[in-house]
Design a protein around this motif. Structure first.
Motif, PDB file in Angstrom:
ATOM      1  N   GLN A 442       0.849  -1.188   0.000  1.00 15.29           N
ATOM      2  CA  GLN A 442       0.000   0.000   0.000  1.00 15.29           C
ATOM      3  C   GLN A 442       0.886   1.240   0.000  1.00 15.29           C
ATOM      4  O   GLN A 442       1.945   1.275   0.632  1.00 15.29           O
ATOM      5  N   GLY A 443       0.441   2.254  -0.702  1.00 14.83           N
ATOM      6  CA  GLY A 443       1.189   3.503  -0.751  1.00 14.83           C
ATOM      7  C   GLY A 443       0.259   4.679  -0.984  1.00 14.83           C
ATOM      8  O   GLY A 443      -0.940   4.499  -1.223  1.00 14.83           O
ATOM      9  N   PRO A 444       0.787   5.897  -0.914  1.00 20.04           N
ATOM     10  CA  PRO A 444      -0.044   7.087  -1.120  1.00 20.04           C
ATOM     11  C   PRO A 444      -0.732   7.059  -2.477  1.00 20.04           C
ATOM     12  O   PRO A 444      -0.169   6.604  -3.470  1.00 20.04           O
ATOM     13  N   LEU A 445      -1.943   7.563  -2.509  1.00 19.65           N
ATOM     14  CA  LEU A 445      -2.766   7.539  -3.715  1.00 19.65           C
ATOM     15  C   LEU A 445      -2.051   8.164  -4.907  1.00 19.65           C
ATOM     16  O   LEU A 445      -2.061   7.619  -6.008  1.00 19.65           O
ATOM     17  N   ASN A 446      -1.422   9.316  -4.691  1.00 15.07           N
ATOM     18  CA  ASN A 446      -0.816  10.028  -5.814  1.00 15.07           C
ATOM     19  C   ASN A 446       0.603   9.557  -6.127  1.00 15.07           C
ATOM     20  O   ASN A 446       1.246  10.090  -7.022  1.00 15.07           O
ATOM     21  N   LYS A 447       1.099   8.560  -5.391  1.00 16.86           N
ATOM     22  CA  LYS A 447       2.442   8.050  -5.656  1.00 16.86           C
ATOM     23  C   LYS A 447       2.412   6.686  -6.340  1.00 16.86           C
ATOM     24  O   LYS A 447       3.339   6.336  -7.072  1.00 16.86           O
ATOM     25  N   ILE A 448       1.354   5.927  -6.091  1.00 12.64           N
ATOM     26  CA  ILE A 448       1.299   4.540  -6.560  1.00 12.64           C
ATOM     27  C   ILE A 448       0.606   4.413  -7.905  1.00 12.64           C
ATOM     28  O   ILE A 448       1.064   3.704  -8.807  1.00 12.64           O
ATOM     29  N   ALA A 449      -0.521   5.103  -8.067  1.00 16.73           N
ATOM     30  CA  ALA A 449      -1.352   4.895  -9.259  1.00 16.73           C
ATOM     31  C   ALA A 449      -0.802   5.636 -10.467  1.00 16.73           C
ATOM     32  O   ALA A 449      -0.249   6.732 -10.349  1.00 16.73           O
TER      33      ALA A 449
END
Length: 574
Positions: A442-449
């Motif tokens: 899991q990671g921050p929304l704006n870093k992973i996707a």
């Protein structure tokens, strides 16, 4: 036809703001353009480079984006953009903001912005000039714009806690936590101030006792300096005073003896008065008053003479007293009349040392009670946040499968902060995390996707958060990027569902998304005499079918594309 869940043209959305019209003059490829918008889902389509982004840039200007002179159309000196919003100003953040700046808005808000080549511009809200900062605050209450790589709004972790609280409907709980926090901080401040005062007093206890002893022996009285100065003046001029008083006494009671003279005059006038039947009564009364005044004056002069002192020792004592008072006043940096107040202040400070521990104990108990009340309110809110987080996660996950992201995971983290990070918002750090693949962390929304994944995550969130949003107009720029077919259809269906609660404008290249709209606008670029211009037209039923067919087939529209477009337009949204 449109999806069964979509709104019909002209239908109002709740009681929030809605973009109703946009006028653009001299912005890049646009000469003059007037657009009317309605509630529901509006789609904007057109070939790449036609100028769809110009519309978003223009709208951004009236929402507070930075003004750039490169947006001014070639060959012109000034651009202007205006937008009209239907608003409800009876309550809410926008209403409070408008009231704060005394801007009248009875159901309608007209925002206009101009920009000249020299970089100078003007901003008006309902014909009232305003600054760029206020425009940005107002714009934030009116519209949300989501691009593929937008790093604001839901992608900013700083706002995730507020998003979760709005989703859970926790206004009562957050208000309670805020009030408890303020009470706790005030109690803490009072205790700290009392401790500081007591510590300072203790450090000067010996001095305080010495100063109090000095001042109590001196026993200053307010107004004493003036009285002593007057007495001193009398003593210094005693001989002259006696000389003048004696002269006055002699004048009244000596050889001329004014009292005897007045009495003789009384006798004479009395005899004459009897001869004229009392016509001189007024004169007799005046002489009587004169006699009384003269006798009183003689007595007062005699008494004043007796009170004059020639005692040099008394003068010395008064001068010593004045010197002592003024010396003490200089020492404590006040005037002489301030000495009694200084003595009272020193006594209170000494009392705070002798009896302050009891007061401090009470303040510490008050602070601890306030702290425990805050912790309880924050813990209650934290528990509710965790429950709401699970519900939000489940709702978002339910949206991801139809968007072809069934392997992705969305998790709302609610983590307790260290005590030094507690605030009026509670004791939680809230942030959204995602994993796009089963084995990915899991990671921050704006870093992973990726860009396309990010748009779909955003859409899944917005569908579930629309009811709690502060705005009622959302704009998505190519939310369907990188998807097609059934996924694009699912995107269109969710945009249509979202438009049941908010006004939605979407810039799209997807025929499936375009077919989901209530209203369809085509953006075109034409060239005349080597001058390019962008125009926008709202499409009717047949025109819309042709545009969707173009989006399906490309430059050459086939009968098969027209048939497919017809099917898309007739397919109801899920």
């Amino acid at each position: 036809m449109v999806g069964t869940g979509a709104k019909t043209a002209g239908q109002k959305i709740g009681e929030k703001a809605m973009l109703s019209s946009l006028s653009i003059n001299n912005v890049v490829l646009i000469d003059k353009l007037d657009l009317d918008f309605k509630s529901g889902l509006s789609v904007l389509t057109g070939e790449t480079g036609a100028g769809k982004s110009i519309l978003l840039d223009s709208l951004g200007l009236v929402l507070g984006s930075r003004a750039d002179t490169s947006l001014i159309r070639h060959g012109t000196d000034k651009l202007s953009v205006s937008a009209v919003f239907d608003v409800d100003t009876s309550r809410g953040e926008l209403a409070e903001l408008l009231r704060e700046y005394d801007i009248d808005a009875d159901g309608e808000l007209l925002v206009k912005r101009t920009l000249s080549r020299d970089g100078k511009g003007k901003i008006f809200i309902n014909d009232q000039p305003v600054g760029a900062k206020l425009l940005k605050e107002v714009g934030r209450c009116l519209v949300e714009i989501h691009g593929q790589f937008d790093n604001q709004g839901l992608l900013n972790p700083a706002g995730h806690r507020d998003v979760l609280d709005a989703f859970g409907g926790f206004k009562t709980e957050t208000d309670a936590v805020r009030q408890c926090w303020q009470a706790y901080k005030q109690a803490e401040k009072s205790r700290a101030a009392a401790e500081e005062e007591t510590a300072r007093a203790k450090s000067e206890e010996d001095d305080l006792r010495h100063w109090i002893d000095e001042l109590e022996k001196l026993a200053p009285v307010e107004g004493e300096e003036e009285t002593l100065a007057q007495k001193r003046m009398e003593l210094m001029n005693a001989e002259k005073l006696l000389e003048n008083l004696n002269d006055a006494y002699t004048s009244l009671s000596g050889d001329s003896d004014i009292v005897s003279a007045v009495r003789r005059a009384q006798t004479a006038i009395d005899r004459a008065n009897r001869l004229v039947g009392g016509r001189y009564d007024d004169i007799i009364n005046m002489l009587e008053q004169t006699l009384i005044n003269a006798e009183e004056a003689v007595n007062e002069i005699e008494a004043a003479s007796q009170n004059i002192s020639l005692n040099q020792n008394e003068l010395n004592s008064i001068e010593e007293r004045i010197f002592a008072l003024r010396s003490a006043a200089r020492k404590h940096q006040v005037d002489v009349n301030g000495l009694p107040g200084i003595l009272d202040k020193f006594r209170r400070r000494l009392n705070s040392i002798e009896f302050g521990e009891e007061g401090l104990r009470q303040l510490r108990e008050d602070e601890e009670r306030a702290r425990l009340a805050y912790i309880k309110a924050a813990a209650d809110l934290s528990a509710k946040r965790k429950e709401a987080a699970l519900k939000l996660d489940a709702k978002v996950m339910a949206e991801l499968a139809p968007l072809k992201m069934e392997k992705a995971r969305f998790v709302t983290r609610v983590e307790k902060l260290d005590e030094n990070a507690w605030s009026e918002h509670g004791v939680d750090n809230v942030y959204f995390t995602v994993a796009t693949n089963p084995n990915s962390p899991q990671g921050p929304l704006n870093k992973i996707a990726s860009g396309g994944e990010l748009s779909r995550f955003m859409l899944a969130l917005k569908v579930n958060l629309a009811q709690t949003s502060n705005v009622s107009t959302m704009i998505f720029d190519e939310v369907d990027a990188g998807v097609g077919g059934a996924t694009a259809k699912a995107v269109g269906e969710r945009l249509a569902r979202l438009s049941e609660k908010v006004q939605v404008l979407v810039v799209t290249h997807s025929p499936q998304v375009a077919a989901s709209g209530n209203h369809h606008y085509k953006v075109e670029k034409t060239t005349t005499d080597n001058v390019a211009a962008t125009s926008v037209k709202e499409l009717n039923g047949h025109e819309r079918q042709e545009e969707i067919a173009r989006m399906l087939a490309g430059e050459t529209i086939t009968d098969e594309a027209r048939a497919a477009a017809k099917v898309l337009l007739k397919t109801p949204a899920a």
